[in-house]
Motif scaffolding. Structure first.
Motif, mmCIF file in Angstrom:
data_model
loop_
_atom_site.group_PDB
_atom_site.id
_atom_site.type_symbol
_atom_site.label_atom_id
_atom_site.label_comp_id
_atom_site.label_asym_id
_atom_site.label_seq_id
_atom_site.Cartn_x
_atom_site.Cartn_y
_atom_site.Cartn_z
ATOM 1 N N ALA A 91 4.758 -1.473 -4.722
ATOM 2 C CA ALA A 91 5.872 -1.857 -3.856
ATOM 3 C C ALA A 91 5.723 -1.226 -2.482
ATOM 4 O O ALA A 91 5.981 -1.868 -1.451
ATOM 5 C CB ALA A 91 7.202 -1.453 -4.498
ATOM 6 N N ARG A 92 5.293 0.015 -2.435
ATOM 7 C CA ARG A 92 5.085 0.690 -1.150
ATOM 8 C C ARG A 92 3.894 0.090 -0.406
ATOM 9 O O ARG A 92 3.938 -0.100 0.814
ATOM 10 C CB ARG A 92 4.891 2.184 -1.371
ATOM 11 N N ASP A 93 2.832 -0.199 -1.134
ATOM 12 C CA ASP A 93 1.654 -0.794 -0.496
ATOM 13 C C ASP A 93 1.993 -2.142 0.142
ATOM 14 O O ASP A 93 1.409 -2.526 1.158
ATOM 15 C CB ASP A 93 0.529 -0.981 -1.514
ATOM 16 N N LEU A 94 2.923 -2.882 -0.477
ATOM 17 C CA LEU A 94 3.247 -4.239 -0.029
ATOM 18 C C LEU A 94 4.504 -4.298 0.829
ATOM 19 O O LEU A 94 4.957 -5.392 1.190
ATOM 20 C CB LEU A 94 3.413 -5.154 -1.253
ATOM 21 N N ALA A 95 5.068 -3.165 1.167
ATOM 22 C CA ALA A 95 6.298 -3.138 1.959
ATOM 23 C C ALA A 95 6.131 -3.912 3.266
ATOM 24 O O ALA A 95 5.133 -3.757 3.980
ATOM 25 C CB ALA A 95 6.690 -1.695 2.256
ATOM 26 N N GLY A 96 7.099 -4.776 3.558
ATOM 27 C CA GLY A 96 7.084 -5.546 4.793
ATOM 28 C C GLY A 96 6.232 -6.791 4.763
ATOM 29 O O GLY A 96 6.166 -7.515 5.757
#
Length: 295
Positions: free
Chosen positions: A186-191
């Motif tokens: 989720a953090r890697d794909l944020a935005g």
């Protein structure tokens, strides 16, 4: 059951789609007008029946492929099938998993198998399927999701108590690792427009993952999600949850309405579909912490 117009024509891959939660979700998404690719590693008859039942609901909506997510070549092939048959995938449900019964010599609460008696080959097979499999499938689909600016990855998790229960060997550990992966992805794909969330039933459920006879007829009679027990009680219900408990939050997680939620963890038994999705989501969500709180 809530209707989500954004699911019409949406392309969905469900691994482990032939039975249990996978079957329940496939039939529900067929009713919503989605396009489906289902995989199963072993039982072609079950997969074929689910594909046929989905197509009886919405003709031509569903295809099935035998594939083992633990094998890199199979994951590559499934991604290729998705591109050639559906034009790609919008939503990935990492649902395929192996049961602790495949690694432990006894699946018995009264006399659980200690870890040193586990079958080493079964232990490794479970770990690879339950952790590496979701990674391989997401790795092959996420770049195209990012390119199109939209995607959903939903990882099937398990209750906190299950992660450390005696006699279940690698199952809890594998799901703890997948929970951590959910937060990281989720953090890697944020935005990017691609969300990653975890979904769990909230307790042992009436699927083939739990050995025994009369699968599909063993659930607690009259159980009503969101009404029988409050939040924070995951994994403590006496008896089995019905397999279709997973459907309402699964539909929402795949729909446009969930766009603002990522890196979160949803407990299906606490989802009250009668409340509307805003209240149901708030009632069923639990925090995804930096390191899953399993001890």
């Amino acid at each position: 059951m809530a209707l989500y117009p954004s699911l019409q024509g949406r392309r969905i891959l469900i691994t482990g789609g032939g039975r249990g939660f996978g079957r329940e979700m496939a039939l529900a998404f067929a009713r919503q007008g989605a396009l489906l690719l289902l995989t199963a590693a072993r039982n072609g008859d079950e997969l074929g029946q689910t594909v046929a039942d989905a197509n009886a609901i919405a003709p031509g909506c569903c295809i099935g492929e035998l594939a083992d997510v633990a094998l890199e070549a199979d994951c590559t092939r499934i991604a290729s099938v998705a591109r050639s048959r559906l034009g790609g995938i919008d939503i990935l449900f990492n649902n395929a998993a192996r049961s602790p019964a495949e690694a432990m010599t006894r699946f018995d609460r009264a006399a659980p198998t200690p870890f040193w008696e586990a079958d080493a080959a079964g232990y490794e097979r479970l770990i690879v399927t339950n952790i590496v499999g979701p990674f391989l499938m997401a790795q092959r689909l996420a770049p195209a999701m990012v390119q199109q600016g939209f995607g959903r990855i939903i990882n099937m998790l398990t209750s906190g108590p299950t992660m450390t229960v005696s006699g279940r060997g690698p199952y809890g550990a594998s799901k703890a690792a997948l929970e951590a992966s959910t937060a990281i992805w989720a953090r890697d794909l944020a935005g990017s427009g691609v969300t990653v969330n975890g979904l769990l039933p909230g307790g042992a459920s009436d699927t083939a993952l739990i050995p025994g006879d009369n699968i599909g007829q063993r659930a607690v009679p009259g159980f009503r999600a969101g009404k029988n027990s409050g939040g924070g009680s995951e994994g403590t219900l006496a008896g089995l949850l019905p397999a279709d408990i997973i459907v309402p939050p699964a539909l929402w997680l795949a729909a446009d309405e969930s766009a603002a939620w990522t890196g979160r963890r949803f407990v299906a038994k606490d989802w009250d579909d009668a409340l509307g999705w805003e209240s149901a989501a708030a009632q069923s969500v639990t925090e995804m912490v930096d390191v899953p709180r399993i001890l």
